[in-house]
Design a protein around this motif. Structure first.
Motif, PDB file in Angstrom:
ATOM      1  N   VAL A   1      39.270   6.569 -54.972  1.00 50.06           N
ATOM      2  CA  VAL A   1      37.924   7.076 -54.652  1.00 50.06           C
ATOM      3  C   VAL A   1      37.202   6.107 -53.719  1.00 50.06           C
ATOM      4  N   CYS A   2      37.294   4.812 -54.009  1.00 50.56           N
ATOM      5  CA  CYS A   2      36.645   3.831 -53.132  1.00 50.56           C
ATOM      6  C   CYS A   2      37.281   3.816 -51.748  1.00 50.56           C
ATOM      7  N   GLY A   3      38.597   3.959 -51.689  1.00 49.45           N
ATOM      8  CA  GLY A   3      39.264   4.030 -50.385  1.00 49.45           C
ATOM      9  C   GLY A   3      38.845   5.250 -49.595  1.00 49.45           C
ATOM     10  N   TYR A   4      38.740   6.382 -50.269  1.00 48.21           N
ATOM     11  CA  TYR A   4      38.296   7.610 -49.608  1.00 48.21           C
ATOM     12  C   TYR A   4      36.864   7.472 -49.091  1.00 48.21           C
ATOM     13  N   LEU A   5      35.985   6.930 -49.933  1.00 49.62           N
ATOM     14  CA  LEU A   5      34.595   6.760 -49.506  1.00 49.62           C
ATOM     15  C   LEU A   5      34.476   5.744 -48.380  1.00 49.62           C
TER      16      LEU A   5
ATOM     17  N   ILE B   1      36.716   5.076 -46.090  1.00 51.34           N
ATOM     18  CA  ILE B   1      37.197   5.706 -44.857  1.00 51.34           C
ATOM     19  C   ILE B   1      36.179   6.711 -44.323  1.00 51.34           C
ATOM     20  N   SER B   2      35.533   7.449 -45.210  1.00 53.69           N
ATOM     21  CA  SER B   2      34.573   8.450 -44.745  1.00 53.69           C
ATOM     22  C   SER B   2      33.268   7.824 -44.257  1.00 53.69           C
ATOM     23  N   TRP B   3      32.901   6.654 -44.771  1.00 50.25           N
ATOM     24  CA  TRP B   3      31.648   6.023 -44.371  1.00 50.25           C
ATOM     25  C   TRP B   3      31.794   5.047 -43.207  1.00 50.25           C
ATOM     26  N   MET B   4      33.000   4.647 -42.882  1.00 47.98           N
ATOM     27  CA  MET B   4      33.175   3.747 -41.733  1.00 47.98           C
ATOM     28  C   MET B   4      32.924   4.519 -40.443  1.00 47.98           C
ATOM     29  N   PRO B   5      32.341   3.873 -39.450  1.00 50.51           N
ATOM     30  CA  PRO B   5      32.093   4.579 -38.196  1.00 50.51           C
ATOM     31  C   PRO B   5      33.404   4.924 -37.493  1.00 50.51           C
ATOM     32  N   ASP B   6      33.484   6.159 -37.036  1.00 50.02           N
ATOM     33  CA  ASP B   6      34.671   6.619 -36.321  1.00 50.02           C
ATOM     34  C   ASP B   6      34.375   6.565 -34.831  1.00 50.02           C
ATOM     35  N   VAL B   7      34.844   5.525 -34.192  1.00 49.40           N
ATOM     36  CA  VAL B   7      34.596   5.314 -32.774  1.00 49.40           C
ATOM     37  C   VAL B   7      35.900   5.583 -32.028  1.00 49.40           C
ATOM     38  N   THR B   8      35.900   6.672 -31.250  1.00 47.42           N
ATOM     39  CA  THR B   8      37.084   7.032 -30.478  1.00 47.42           C
ATOM     40  C   THR B   8      36.680   7.174 -29.031  1.00 47.42           C
ATOM     41  N   PRO B   9      37.249   6.504 -28.099  1.00 46.76           N
ATOM     42  CA  PRO B   9      38.170   5.373 -28.189  1.00 46.76           C
ATOM     43  C   PRO B   9      37.432   4.143 -28.717  1.00 46.76           C
TER      44      PRO B   9
ATOM     45  N   ARG C   1      23.382   2.175 -38.785  1.00 44.39           N
ATOM     46  CA  ARG C   1      23.566   2.899 -40.045  1.00 44.39           C
ATOM     47  C   ARG C   1      23.857   1.875 -41.145  1.00 44.39           C
ATOM     48  N   PRO C   2      22.852   1.086 -41.523  1.00 45.31           N
ATOM     49  CA  PRO C   2      23.102  -0.023 -42.445  1.00 45.31           C
ATOM     50  C   PRO C   2      23.507   0.419 -43.849  1.00 45.31           C
ATOM     51  N   LEU C   3      22.993   1.545 -44.326  1.00 45.87           N
ATOM     52  CA  LEU C   3      23.353   2.000 -45.666  1.00 45.87           C
ATOM     53  C   LEU C   3      24.829   2.393 -45.722  1.00 45.87           C
ATOM     54  N   HIS C   4      25.289   3.137 -44.735  1.00 51.00           N
ATOM     55  CA  HIS C   4      26.699   3.507 -44.682  1.00 51.00           C
ATOM     56  C   HIS C   4      27.577   2.270 -44.527  1.00 51.00           C
ATOM     57  N   SER C   5      27.130   1.317 -43.743  1.00 50.45           N
ATOM     58  CA  SER C   5      27.909   0.093 -43.534  1.00 50.45           C
ATOM     59  C   SER C   5      28.033  -0.698 -44.827  1.00 50.45           C
ATOM     60  N   PHE C   6      26.915  -0.857 -45.523  1.00 50.43           N
ATOM     61  CA  PHE C   6      26.943  -1.605 -46.776  1.00 50.43           C
ATOM     62  C   PHE C   6      27.795  -0.895 -47.820  1.00 50.43           C
ATOM     63  N   LEU C   7      27.632   0.423 -47.951  1.00 52.21           N
ATOM     64  CA  LEU C   7      28.406   1.178 -48.929  1.00 52.21           C
ATOM     65  C   LEU C   7      29.899   1.159 -48.603  1.00 52.21           C
ATOM     66  N   ALA C   8      30.243   1.214 -47.324  1.00 47.74           N
ATOM     67  CA  ALA C   8      31.646   1.154 -46.931  1.00 47.74           C
ATOM     68  C   ALA C   8      32.248  -0.209 -47.277  1.00 47.74           C
ATOM     69  N   MET C   9      31.488  -1.280 -47.039  1.00 48.53           N
ATOM     70  CA  MET C   9      31.986  -2.619 -47.379  1.00 48.53           C
ATOM     71  C   MET C   9      32.106  -2.802 -48.886  1.00 48.53           C
ATOM     72  N   ALA C  10      31.147  -2.290 -49.642  1.00 51.89           N
ATOM     73  CA  ALA C  10      31.209  -2.396 -51.104  1.00 51.89           C
ATOM     74  C   ALA C  10      32.383  -1.599 -51.657  1.00 51.89           C
ATOM     75  N   CYS C  11      32.605  -0.397 -51.125  1.00 55.30           N
ATOM     76  CA  CYS C  11      33.755   0.404 -51.563  1.00 55.30           C
ATOM     77  C   CYS C  11      35.069  -0.258 -51.180  1.00 55.30           C
ATOM     78  N   PHE C  12      35.123  -0.881 -50.023  1.00 62.87           N
ATOM     79  CA  PHE C  12      36.337  -1.591 -49.622  1.00 62.87           C
ATOM     80  C   PHE C  12      36.638  -2.712 -50.613  1.00 62.87           C
ATOM     81  N   PHE C  13      35.626  -3.482 -50.962  1.00 61.25           N
ATOM     82  CA  PHE C  13      35.803  -4.611 -51.871  1.00 61.25           C
ATOM     83  C   PHE C  13      36.226  -4.152 -53.265  1.00 61.25           C
TER      84      PHE C  13
END
Length: 131
Positions: free
Chosen positions: A13-17, A19-27, A40-52
């Protein structure tokens, strides 16, 4: 067994969240990535917390896999239910790789490295010996 399945579920679940909250920059360019991370600081913080939290949970399941395999190899008693339940982490990484290969690979590497560091090959855990 429930504890291992809980670790795998939390890791997935944390991995899924993450991946979904990390910014998708293409290219991929660092400027766009950092700008999206900054604005997008909230998404950034939540993505880092879920990663950890996710890589710690997956590392505990990987640790159980490795400890069980070593105990089986040296013919010690293995808790089969716990050991086999920890192998479901392979399936969770399989599904995460379908979502985003780069982030899943990074997530997998962190989990494996930390899981291997946390392996305890002694017959009992250290905190039980101190009591």
């Amino acid at each position: 067994m429930r504890q291992q399945l809980f670790y795998v579920a939390v890791g997935y679940v944390c991995g899924y969240l993450m991946i979904s909250w990390m910014p998708d920059v293409t290219p991929f360019t660092w400027v766009n990535f950092l700008a999206d991370f900054t604005f997008r600081p909230l998404h950034s913080f939540l993505a880092m917390a879920c990663f950890f939290i996710g890589f710690l949970a997956n590392a505990m399941a990987i640790r159980t896999m490795v400890e069980g395999a070593v105990q089986l190899f040296i013919r010690k008693i293995v808790n089969w239910h716990e050991w086999l339940a920890s192998y479901t982490v392979v399936g969770s990484f399989y599904w995460l790789f379908h979502l985003n290969k780069r982030l899943s690979l990074l997530f997998f590497i962190f989990s494996v490295v930390y899981g291997m560091i946390a392996v305890d090959f002694s017959s009992g855990h250290r905190y039980k010996k101190l009591l």
